[in-house]
Design a protein around this motif. Structure first.
Motif, mmCIF file in Angstrom:
data_model
loop_
_atom_site.group_PDB
_atom_site.id
_atom_site.type_symbol
_atom_site.label_atom_id
_atom_site.label_comp_id
_atom_site.label_asym_id
_atom_site.label_seq_id
_atom_site.Cartn_x
_atom_site.Cartn_y
_atom_site.Cartn_z
ATOM 1 N N MET A 1 5.394 3.847 2.950
ATOM 2 C CA MET A 1 5.626 2.540 2.979
ATOM 3 C C MET A 1 4.247 2.027 3.629
ATOM 4 O O MET A 1 3.643 2.438 4.549
ATOM 5 N N TYR B 1 3.681 9.105 -1.632
ATOM 6 C CA TYR B 1 4.012 7.722 -1.313
ATOM 7 C C TYR B 1 4.224 7.485 -0.130
ATOM 8 O O TYR B 1 5.058 8.469 0.400
ATOM 9 N N ILE C 1 4.714 -0.091 -1.118
ATOM 10 C CA ILE C 1 4.251 1.233 -0.812
ATOM 11 C C ILE C 1 2.787 1.692 -1.541
ATOM 12 O O ILE C 1 2.432 0.663 -2.479
#
Length: 200
Positions: free
Chosen positions: A199, A197, A73
């Protein structure tokens, strides 16, 4: 476990939080948090995990930090400033008002200093009688300057210096047992915006 997450066990398998890391990664993947535009804050991830019924054994931040190290991430700041200016007196964000707020709060602080100064003719007798420490003396003692230089000290320097000196003076007052801070002035601080955040 989908193949996208095998790297978590390969790289971080020695970490006690590895199962938590997979849980967090799976949640972000399932929810489509796969680009900077979709990025969410830590507290939003915590809420997402709760809604999914996912429980972590370790702190969420531990998994996020470990996943960033691989990296699975990315933690990014939102567009614009990484720091948000806050007026503690007003308890609000003050974009575009930092200098004016510092000026207003400094003036109010100096009003407190002046109101607390003893009358000139009474100064020596009051001191001899055990007069308490003044706001001026608390500030001066904290930054090791002569008491009569307090005004000059708070007005001098560039914008950031003046803000820092205001904050230091207020900290000295708050930390003192001799004087009490008024409510009409406060520190002006910069706080980090929260990471978002997603991925990768």
């Amino acid at each position: 476990m989908s193949h996208e997450f095998s790297i978590i066990h390969e790289k971080n398998g020695h970490q006690p939080s590895v199962d938590d890391q997979v849980t967090v990664a799976q949640a972000l993947y399932d929810e489509g948090i796969l680009s900077e535009e979709e990025a969410i804050k830590e507290d939003e991830i915590a809420k997402l995990l709760k809604e999914r019924g996912d429980e972590l054994e370790y702190k969420l931040r531990t998994s996020l930090d470990n996943l960033r190290d691989i990296p699975i991430i990315v933690g990014t700041f939102p567009p614009g400033s990484k720091h948000i200016p806050i007026s503690e007196r007003r308890d609000e964000v003050i974009f575009g008002e930092v200098e004016e707020t510092v000026r207003v709060d400094r003036d109010a602080l100096l009003d407190h200093v002046h109101d607390d100064d003893p009358d000139e003719e009474d100064e020596l007798p009051l001191t001899a009688d055990g007069r308490g420490v003044t706001v001026r003396e608390v500030i001066a003692d904290d930054i090791d300057i002569d008491p009569e230089d307090v005004e000059h000290h708070l007005h001098s320097g560039g914008r950031d210096t003046q803000r820092e000196r205001l904050n230091d003076a207020i900290d000295a007052i708050v930390d003192s047992d001799e004087v009490t801070k008024r409510d009409d002035y406060g520190k002006v601080v910069f706080k980090h915006t929260a990471y978002r955040y997603y991925m990768i």
